[in-house]
Design an enzyme around this catalytic site. Structure first.
Site, PDB file in Angstrom:
ATOM      1  N   ARG A   5       0.841  -1.194   0.000  1.00  0.00           N
ATOM      2  CA  ARG A   5       0.000   0.000   0.000  1.00  0.00           C
ATOM      3  C   ARG A   5       0.881   1.252   0.000  1.00  0.00           C
ATOM      4  O   ARG A   5       1.981   1.259   0.588  1.00  0.00           O
ATOM      5  CB  ARG A   5      -0.855  -0.030   1.266  1.00  0.00           C
ATOM      6  CG  ARG A   5      -1.857   1.086   1.420  1.00  0.00           C
ATOM      7  CD  ARG A   5      -3.030   0.912   0.528  1.00  0.00           C
ATOM      8  NE  ARG A   5      -4.177   1.711   0.957  1.00  0.00           N
ATOM      9  CZ  ARG A   5      -5.180   2.022   0.149  1.00  0.00           C
ATOM     10  NH1 ARG A   5      -5.189   1.611  -1.108  1.00  0.00           N
ATOM     11  NH2 ARG A   5      -6.208   2.709   0.588  1.00  0.00           N
ATOM     12  N   THR A  14      -9.578   0.750  -9.532  1.00  0.00           N
ATOM     13  CA  THR A  14      -8.863  -0.396  -8.973  1.00  0.00           C
ATOM     14  C   THR A  14      -8.963  -1.583  -9.938  1.00  0.00           C
ATOM     15  O   THR A  14      -9.791  -1.596 -10.836  1.00  0.00           O
ATOM     16  CB  THR A  14      -9.422  -0.743  -7.570  1.00  0.00           C
ATOM     17  OG1 THR A  14      -9.415   0.419  -6.768  1.00  0.00           O
ATOM     18  CG2 THR A  14      -8.661  -1.847  -6.876  1.00  0.00           C
ATOM     19  N   ASP A  62      -7.883   8.222   0.594  1.00  0.00           N
ATOM     20  CA  ASP A  62      -8.409   7.112   1.398  1.00  0.00           C
ATOM     21  C   ASP A  62      -8.146   7.318   2.890  1.00  0.00           C
ATOM     22  O   ASP A  62      -8.631   6.554   3.719  1.00  0.00           O
ATOM     23  CB  ASP A  62      -7.831   5.772   0.931  1.00  0.00           C
ATOM     24  CG  ASP A  62      -8.645   5.183  -0.220  1.00  0.00           C
ATOM     25  OD1 ASP A  62      -9.751   5.697  -0.486  1.00  0.00           O
ATOM     26  OD2 ASP A  62      -8.180   4.217  -0.850  1.00  0.00           O
ATOM     27  N   GLY A 107     -13.707  -1.630  -7.216  1.00  0.00           N
ATOM     28  CA  GLY A 107     -15.025  -1.056  -6.928  1.00  0.00           C
ATOM     29  C   GLY A 107     -15.086  -0.218  -5.667  1.00  0.00           C
ATOM     30  O   GLY A 107     -16.173  -0.032  -5.109  1.00  0.00           O
TER      31      GLY A 107
HETATM   32  N1  GLY Z   1      -8.600   3.094  -3.186  1.00  0.00           N
HETATM   33  C1  GLY Z   1      -9.574   2.115  -2.951  1.00  0.00           C
HETATM   34  C2  GLY Z   1      -9.208   1.181  -1.858  1.00  0.00           C
HETATM   35  O1  GLY Z   1      -8.057   1.066  -1.513  1.00  0.00           O
HETATM   36  O2  GLY Z   1     -10.064   0.554  -1.306  1.00  0.00           O
END
Ligand code: GLY
Length: 574
Positions: free
Chosen positions: A108, A379, A421, A471
């Site tokens: 991430r 995504t 996020d 999604g």
């Molecule tokens: N950016 C969408 C997720 O990480 O859930």
């Protein structure tokens, strides 16, 4: 590829005769089902874009394992599906085979060291969504290159050159733009603000050949030097120059300091199946297992698949899980995330006891909050299984489709807008209407909370399903229903993937529904008090939810299915 041969040989047999003669085959061919999976005897790849899926199948055919193929698909999607496939973003990879421990690889994005809790608040203390979503400031430090290389070095068998060769050739020689890809480019308004993005992508129409010379050069540097080809040296210099020109925060030190983390997956069980899914900083695994725990306490078979009674229980489980998400979830290296408490059976029993079987609850009674609806199909997810039954499930992202809209000039790739996020203002919704708490507040080097849910399901130690979806906030509920279609409803993975889905995320308090759910069912849900989205004519509005790509293994044959909700997707064996 086995499918045409086997199907032709067996199509005339009655299902009962086939099942009795060949019990192993029952797992994937159900002759009373509308959808049948792709079948192979040597492994399988399922991805959202067909060229990249074929790259993975080719690596398997050449003797690579599932990790080699997954790394090759990851780099190939960065070329052929640049709106979500990426080297400028981040994601998660689950790796697991028969009997081995399953590992969760966290690549991430991290917040730059100079990031601050209030960096997106304006003079009135409100979130400036342009800065948070469509600016250089919205980019986190990319993790994809480090994550893919880590997987290759620790669990792959091939060289960087072997697994990256196809991606480099696709970038250098180009590939033909399909109508669906052209539509995505045409609708990407966020590209217009950046001359580099316009140069790299804008205006391409169906039939054009998209050649990406700068991206090819960057990929070659990575293939040659490994991590140093991206996080230091020329590529890093180009990223830092882009940040300085556009007012972003990512520095050379942020890039050099980026770390991949191997984590323990969240493990749950359902009807004797083992469910392994991504732990925090994704919320996916925790809430997938939490919802399965609630639902296993019901006699769902009595309700019937996709009945109003079943959907009611799904919605109420989703409502409670997403309320907890808003309060408790964040990066476990910075916040104390109560993973065990949230995934305990006792807790699920207590939550189930609060669900009235006949009446919808109101989200405002579960926890207070605000609402701001928004949905996006960003995504991308792909799944791979090799001939030894080793499975890899990868979801990675730029956040929004086409990320921040800004590309690194000279390096040929898009920057993510993953910083959105984080909870820019705890208690205020992000771009998906998701509300986060202090656990997900911005801090230097922290990872933003995610919904990405790459998942591996095993029975008796063997992988029967590797799956996941893009999604945004709908990822977890799309994966939930896909998993339930295997572990509760015994569907083959094609049936399980194509069946219509629903979604609820606590706030906004509304149920999203896919086409194919009966209006009679929706009327029953409406009478129970659920808020269903309406269209202009007063009927029930529908929308597609997720794009799932699954693979599995019955111990003899490998199966795969790609989500037909996306016209570019493909499941293919070696
Ligand atoms: N950016 C969408 C997720 O990480 O859930």
């Amino acid at each position: 590829m086995l499918k045409p041969l086997l199907a032709a040989a067996l199509i005339a047999l009655p299902a009962t005769a086939f099942a009795a003669d060949n019990p192993a085959a029952r797992a994937f061919y159900q002759y009373d089902a509308i959808h049948q999976p792709v079948v192979s005897d040597r492994g399988m790849v399922s991805a959202q874009e067909a060229i990249a899926a074929r790259v993975g199948a080719d690596i398997l055919r050449r003797g690579g394992n599932a990790v080699d193929a997954a790394v090759a698909v990851g780099f190939a999607l960065a070329v052929t599906h640049p709106q979500a496939g990426n080297i400028g973003g981040g994601g998660f990879m689950m790796i697991g085979g028969s009997g081995d421990d399953i590992v969760a690889v966290d690549f991430r994005e991290q917040a730059p060291a100079a990031a601050t809790r209030d960096m997106y608040l304006d003079a009135d203390g409100e979130v400036d969504s342009t800065r948070a979503q469509f600016s250089h400031l919205s980019a986190g430090v990319p993790g994809t290159v480090a994550g893919l290389l880590h997987a290759l070095e620790t669990r792959g068998t091939m060289t960087r050159r072997q697994v990256m060769g196809p991606a480099i050739r696709l970038a250098q020689s180009g590939f033909v733009v399909t109508p669906a890809f052209a539509d995505s480019i045409a609708s990407a308004d966020s590209l217009d603000a950046d001359p580099s993005s316009v140069e790299y992508f804008a205006g391409r129409t169906a039939g054009d050949r998209l050649v990406q010379h700068d991206l090819a050069k960057t990929l070659r540097r990575i293939a040659l030097k490994g991590r140093e080809g991206f996080y230091t040296g020329r590529t890093a210099e180009l990223i830092v120059a882009e940040m300085e020109a556009g007012g972003g925060l990512i520095t050379a030190d942020d890039l050099a300091s980026y770390t991949v983390v191997e984590r323990e997956p969240v493990i749950g069980s359902y009807n004797g199946y083992e469910i392994a899914a991504m732990p925090p900083p994704s919320s996916g695994g925790v809430h997938l297992v939490q919802m399965l725990n609630i639902l296993e306490g019901y006699d769902l078979a009595e309700d019937g698949h996709n009945s109003a009674a079943y959907f009611h229980k799904l919605i109420e489980s989703m409502r409670r899980a997403y309320a907890d998400r808003s309060r408790y979830l964040g990066d476990p290296d910075f916040a104390d995330v109560p993973v065990e408490a949230l995934t305990e059976r006792d807790y699920a029993d207590r939550l189930r006891a609060t669900i009235d079987p006949m009446q919808a609850s109101r989200s405002e009674d579960i926890l207070p909050g605000a609402e701001l609806p928004r949905e996006s199909l960003n995504t991308t997810h792909y799944s791979v299984i090799d001939s030894a039954g080793l499975a890899v499930s990868v979801t990675y992202t730029l956040n929004f489709s086409w990320g921040s809209g800004y590309s690194v000039d000279g390096a040929g790739f898009l920057l993510n807008n993953e910083m959105d996020d984080f909870s820019s203002k705890p208690g205020t919704p992000n771009g998906y209407g998701l509300i986060g708490g202090a656990a997900n507040a911005i801090e230097p080097r922290k990872r933003p909370l995610s919904s990405m849910t790459p998942t591996i399901v095993r029975k008796n130690g063997r992988v029967v399903l590797a799956t996941g979806s893009p999604g945004g906030s709908t990822i977890i509920t799309a994966v939930l229903q896909t998993v339930l279609n295997t572990v509760e409803w015994d569907m083959n993975i094609a049936e399980g993937l194509h069946a219509p889905r629903i979604h609820h995320q606590w706030l906004p308090d509304r149920v999203s529904v896919e086409p194919g759910v009966s209006p009679d069912t929706l009327r029953l849900l409406d009478r129970m008090g659920h808020s269903l989205v309406r269209n202009e004519r007063g009927g029930f509005a529908t929308t597609t939810l997720g794009r799932v790509n699954s693979v599995g293994w019955d111990g003899q044959y490998f199966v795969g299915e790609a989500d037909s909700r996306d016209p570019r997707s493909l499941a293919v064996g070696p």
